[in-house]
Design an enzyme around this catalytic site. Structure first.
Site, mmCIF file in Angstrom:
data_model
loop_
_atom_site.group_PDB
_atom_site.id
_atom_site.type_symbol
_atom_site.label_atom_id
_atom_site.label_comp_id
_atom_site.label_asym_id
_atom_site.label_seq_id
_atom_site.Cartn_x
_atom_site.Cartn_y
_atom_site.Cartn_z
ATOM 1 N N GLN A 1 9.717 2.880 22.926
ATOM 2 C CA GLN A 1 10.981 3.347 23.514
ATOM 3 C C GLN A 1 10.835 3.565 25.022
ATOM 4 O O GLN A 1 11.690 3.141 25.808
ATOM 5 C CB GLN A 1 11.372 4.657 22.814
ATOM 6 C CG GLN A 1 12.552 5.370 23.431
ATOM 7 C CD GLN A 1 12.900 6.612 22.639
ATOM 8 O OE1 GLN A 1 13.425 6.514 21.535
ATOM 9 N NE2 GLN A 1 12.622 7.780 23.163
ATOM 10 N N HIS B 1 9.331 18.381 22.943
ATOM 11 C CA HIS B 1 10.522 18.431 23.801
ATOM 12 C C HIS B 1 10.328 19.459 24.913
ATOM 13 O O HIS B 1 10.663 19.214 26.078
ATOM 14 C CB HIS B 1 11.754 18.837 22.987
ATOM 15 C CG HIS B 1 12.095 17.911 21.863
ATOM 16 N ND1 HIS B 1 12.098 18.309 20.545
ATOM 17 C CD2 HIS B 1 12.460 16.603 21.861
ATOM 18 C CE1 HIS B 1 12.451 17.292 19.777
ATOM 19 N NE2 HIS B 1 12.679 16.245 20.545
ATOM 20 N N GLN C 1 21.401 4.290 16.202
ATOM 21 C CA GLN C 1 19.969 4.016 16.040
ATOM 22 C C GLN C 1 19.438 4.414 14.674
ATOM 23 O O GLN C 1 18.228 4.466 14.470
ATOM 24 C CB GLN C 1 19.166 4.678 17.167
ATOM 25 C CG GLN C 1 19.093 6.182 17.110
ATOM 26 C CD GLN C 1 18.415 6.780 18.320
ATOM 27 O OE1 GLN C 1 18.950 6.744 19.413
ATOM 28 N NE2 GLN C 1 17.232 7.348 18.142
ATOM 29 N N LYS D 1 4.866 9.758 23.141
ATOM 30 C CA LYS D 1 4.868 9.723 21.676
ATOM 31 C C LYS D 1 5.637 8.491 21.178
ATOM 32 O O LYS D 1 5.270 7.875 20.186
ATOM 33 C CB LYS D 1 5.516 11.018 21.172
ATOM 34 C CG LYS D 1 6.128 10.986 19.800
ATOM 35 C CD LYS D 1 5.075 11.161 18.736
ATOM 36 C CE LYS D 1 5.652 11.425 17.368
ATOM 37 N NZ LYS D 1 6.711 10.521 16.964
HETATM 38 P P1 AMP Z 1 13.500 12.829 19.916
HETATM 39 O O1 AMP Z 1 14.336 14.059 19.841
HETATM 40 O O2 AMP Z 1 12.507 12.709 18.803
HETATM 41 O O3 AMP Z 1 14.280 11.577 20.201
HETATM 42 O O4 AMP Z 1 12.586 13.013 21.214
HETATM 43 C C1 AMP Z 1 13.159 13.250 22.471
HETATM 44 C C2 AMP Z 1 12.109 13.011 23.535
HETATM 45 O O5 AMP Z 1 10.974 13.845 23.277
HETATM 46 C C3 AMP Z 1 11.601 11.568 23.532
HETATM 47 O O6 AMP Z 1 11.387 11.165 24.871
HETATM 48 C C4 AMP Z 1 10.304 11.676 22.779
HETATM 49 O O7 AMP Z 1 9.354 10.681 23.130
HETATM 50 C C5 AMP Z 1 9.818 13.044 23.198
HETATM 51 N N1 AMP Z 1 8.894 13.583 22.193
HETATM 52 C C6 AMP Z 1 9.064 13.658 20.852
HETATM 53 N N2 AMP Z 1 7.969 14.171 20.249
HETATM 54 C C7 AMP Z 1 7.077 14.424 21.237
HETATM 55 C C8 AMP Z 1 5.749 14.958 21.268
HETATM 56 N N3 AMP Z 1 5.111 15.347 20.164
HETATM 57 N N4 AMP Z 1 5.130 15.080 22.470
HETATM 58 C C9 AMP Z 1 5.764 14.691 23.611
HETATM 59 N N5 AMP Z 1 7.021 14.182 23.654
HETATM 60 C C10 AMP Z 1 7.670 14.051 22.489
#
Ligand code: AMP
Length: 289
Positions: free
Chosen positions: A152, A37, A61, A148
């Site tokens: 999506q 993040h 979701q 990642k």
């Molecule tokens: P989430 O809170 O898991 O929904 O992630 C929020 C955003 O952060 C989404 O756009 C994810 O693709 C991105 N994200 C989650 N994990 C990673 C990671 N390890 N590296 C880069 N972006 C990430």
């Protein structure tokens, strides 16, 4: 940093800022923030006058049990966001996003059904619905998403193009721990033994990558990937595929390739992928991520 919970208040704040000529970057998250993040937030900080992060565990979701179990730590998140120089945190509750009588959905039809999407169409419908709402509430110039979650990202790009959302989608690379495991909020739910087993995921992806770049048969590569993953007794493979990176279709050749896996470890679902770039993505040189 200012924390806002109500959608109408958030919209008001953004309209005033944009009126004053400020550009707005949004990084939508589910919270329990980590390095992945933070890398998106850093990118947003560089590109925009104002940075907004949203934290919302979206009930649309998740199945009820996973929704309840999703890790949350708003206090720690706020500290991280403050030190990352974020201007606004939008952290609504489900009752603010989905008031009594909420009855609409946004769905990308065909692309959502690719990869394992056929069985989790409802999940992606929840994702595109909430992201559409966030775009309308915050009205960002740019929105930041991680590679990642490659499926999506593809769906959001498609939704934005199809529905003419006036926002630029910017993708960030997957950020990994030292042993290669992609950072994920869900990693915090793993036992130490499960966490060690999880290192087999990036290892297997890395092993397949040169073969995918060499144009190896996708069905055979997928089989090999599954065999490698299942050699780790704690891993149960939910889905694995080697596909065209843009259409997510295994039969489309000639473009960049995506190697994608979803596994269960101790009942926790982890996903990862590697993009094998042969044609450059966002103007980048051919490489892999
Ligand atoms: P989430 O809170 O898991 O929904 O992630 C929020 C955003 O952060 C989404 O756009 C994810 O693709 C991105 N994200 C989650 N994990 C990673 C990671 N390890 N590296 C880069 N972006 C990430």
């Amino acid at each position: 940093m200012k924390t806002i919970r109500k959608p109408a208040t958030m919209t008001q704040a953004m309209v005033a800022l944009r009126h004053a000529g400020a550009s707005v970057g949004l990084a939508p998250t589910l919270g329990r923030l980590h390095e992945g993040h933070l890398s998106l937030i850093k990118k947003a900080r560089r590109d925009n006058d104002t940075v907004v992060v949203s934290i919302f565990v979206n009930p649309l979701q998740f199945k009820a049990k996973a929704y309840k179990a999703y890790p949350r730590d708003l206090e720690a998140d706020i500290k991280l966001l403050n030190s990352a120089g974020v201007d606004f945190l939008f952290a609504p509750g489900p009752e603010q996003m989905y008031p009594e009588g909420f009855d609409s959905r946004v769905e990308v039809i065909d692309l959502a059904g690719k990869l394992e999407g056929k069985s989790i169409r409802w999940h992606y419908r929840g994702v595109t619905t909430v992201v559409a709402k966030l775009f309308n509430i915050i009205r960002p110039d740019r929105a930041y998403f991680g590679r990642k979650d490659a499926h999506q990202l593809a769906l959001i790009r498609k939704m934005v193009a199809d529905l003419n959302f006036p926002v630029k989608i910017i993708a960030g690379p997957t950020i990994r721990a030292r042993d290669g495991l992609a950072h994920s909020s869900r990693n915090t739910l793993l036992t130490p033994e499960e966490r060690m087993a999880a290192a087999a995921i990036p290892k297997a992806l890395l092993a397949i990558e040169p073969k995918a770049r060499g144009g190896g048969d996708r069905t055979a590569l997928t089989r090999e990937l599954v065999t490698m993953l299942t050699a780790e007794p704690l891993i149960k493979v939910d889905f694995a595929a080697v596909v065209d990176a843009e259409t997510l279709d295994p039969s489309v050749m000639g473009g960049n390739t995506l190697i994608h896996v979803a596994v269960f470890i101790g009942g926790k679902r982890l996903t990862d992928n590697r993009l094998v770039v042969s044609h450059g993505v966002d103007g980048s040189k051919p490489a892999s991520r």
